[in-house]
Design a protein around this motif. Structure first.
Motif, PDB file in Angstrom:
ATOM      1  N   LEU A  55      60.376  45.587  67.868  1.00 33.06           N
ATOM      2  CA  LEU A  55      60.215  44.138  67.699  1.00 33.06           C
ATOM      3  C   LEU A  55      59.785  43.790  66.280  1.00 33.06           C
ATOM      4  O   LEU A  55      60.275  42.827  65.694  1.00 33.06           O
ATOM      5  CB  LEU A  55      59.187  43.599  68.693  1.00 33.06           C
ATOM      6  N   PHE A  59      61.796  41.280  64.077  1.00 34.46           N
ATOM      7  CA  PHE A  59      61.249  39.941  63.857  1.00 34.46           C
ATOM      8  C   PHE A  59      60.198  39.856  62.752  1.00 34.46           C
ATOM      9  O   PHE A  59      59.744  38.778  62.413  1.00 34.46           O
ATOM     10  CB  PHE A  59      60.632  39.405  65.158  1.00 34.46           C
ATOM     11  N   LEU A  83      56.749  36.352  72.469  1.00 33.01           N
ATOM     12  CA  LEU A  83      57.354  37.612  72.046  1.00 33.01           C
ATOM     13  C   LEU A  83      56.428  38.767  72.408  1.00 33.01           C
ATOM     14  O   LEU A  83      55.398  38.978  71.768  1.00 33.01           O
ATOM     15  CB  LEU A  83      57.615  37.604  70.539  1.00 33.01           C
ATOM     16  N   GLN A 110      51.432  41.345  73.773  1.00 31.15           N
ATOM     17  CA  GLN A 110      52.105  40.171  73.225  1.00 31.15           C
ATOM     18  C   GLN A 110      51.935  40.212  71.719  1.00 31.15           C
ATOM     19  O   GLN A 110      50.818  40.191  71.201  1.00 31.15           O
ATOM     20  CB  GLN A 110      51.511  38.894  73.806  1.00 31.15           C
ATOM     21  N   ARG A 114      53.293  37.975  69.548  1.00 32.17           N
ATOM     22  CA  ARG A 114      53.025  36.587  69.172  1.00 32.17           C
ATOM     23  C   ARG A 114      53.452  35.740  70.360  1.00 32.17           C
ATOM     24  O   ARG A 114      54.129  36.244  71.258  1.00 32.17           O
ATOM     25  CB  ARG A 114      53.767  36.195  67.896  1.00 32.17           C
TER      26      ARG A 114
END
Length: 70
Positions: free
Chosen positions: A54, A58, A31, A26, A28
């Protein structure tokens, strides 16, 4: 040239009932990413690629470390 940075993300690696290695992390809350492969190393490499994507999309997660006295 882009700045290089190391990010440490805790991962969970396990083998499913079909013998496939699965890696989960994970980045965050809300996400995360998954990787899988025939070996533990392949699952981790697949996860590393997913996390890199990712982060590119992001951004780098903020990090916070605290120490709480018991």
């Amino acid at each position: 040239m882009a700045e290089s940075r190391t990010i440490t993300v805790p991962v969970v690696v396990e083998r499913d009932e079909d013998g496939v290695w699965c890696a989960h992390a994970q980045l965050r809350p809300g996400l995360g990413a998954h990787g899988e492969g025939d070996t533990e190393e392949a699952a981790l490499e697949d996860l590393r690629d997913a996390l890199t994507g990712l982060i590119e999309e992001f951004g780098v997660p903020r990090e916070l470390s605290i120490t709480v006295a018991a």
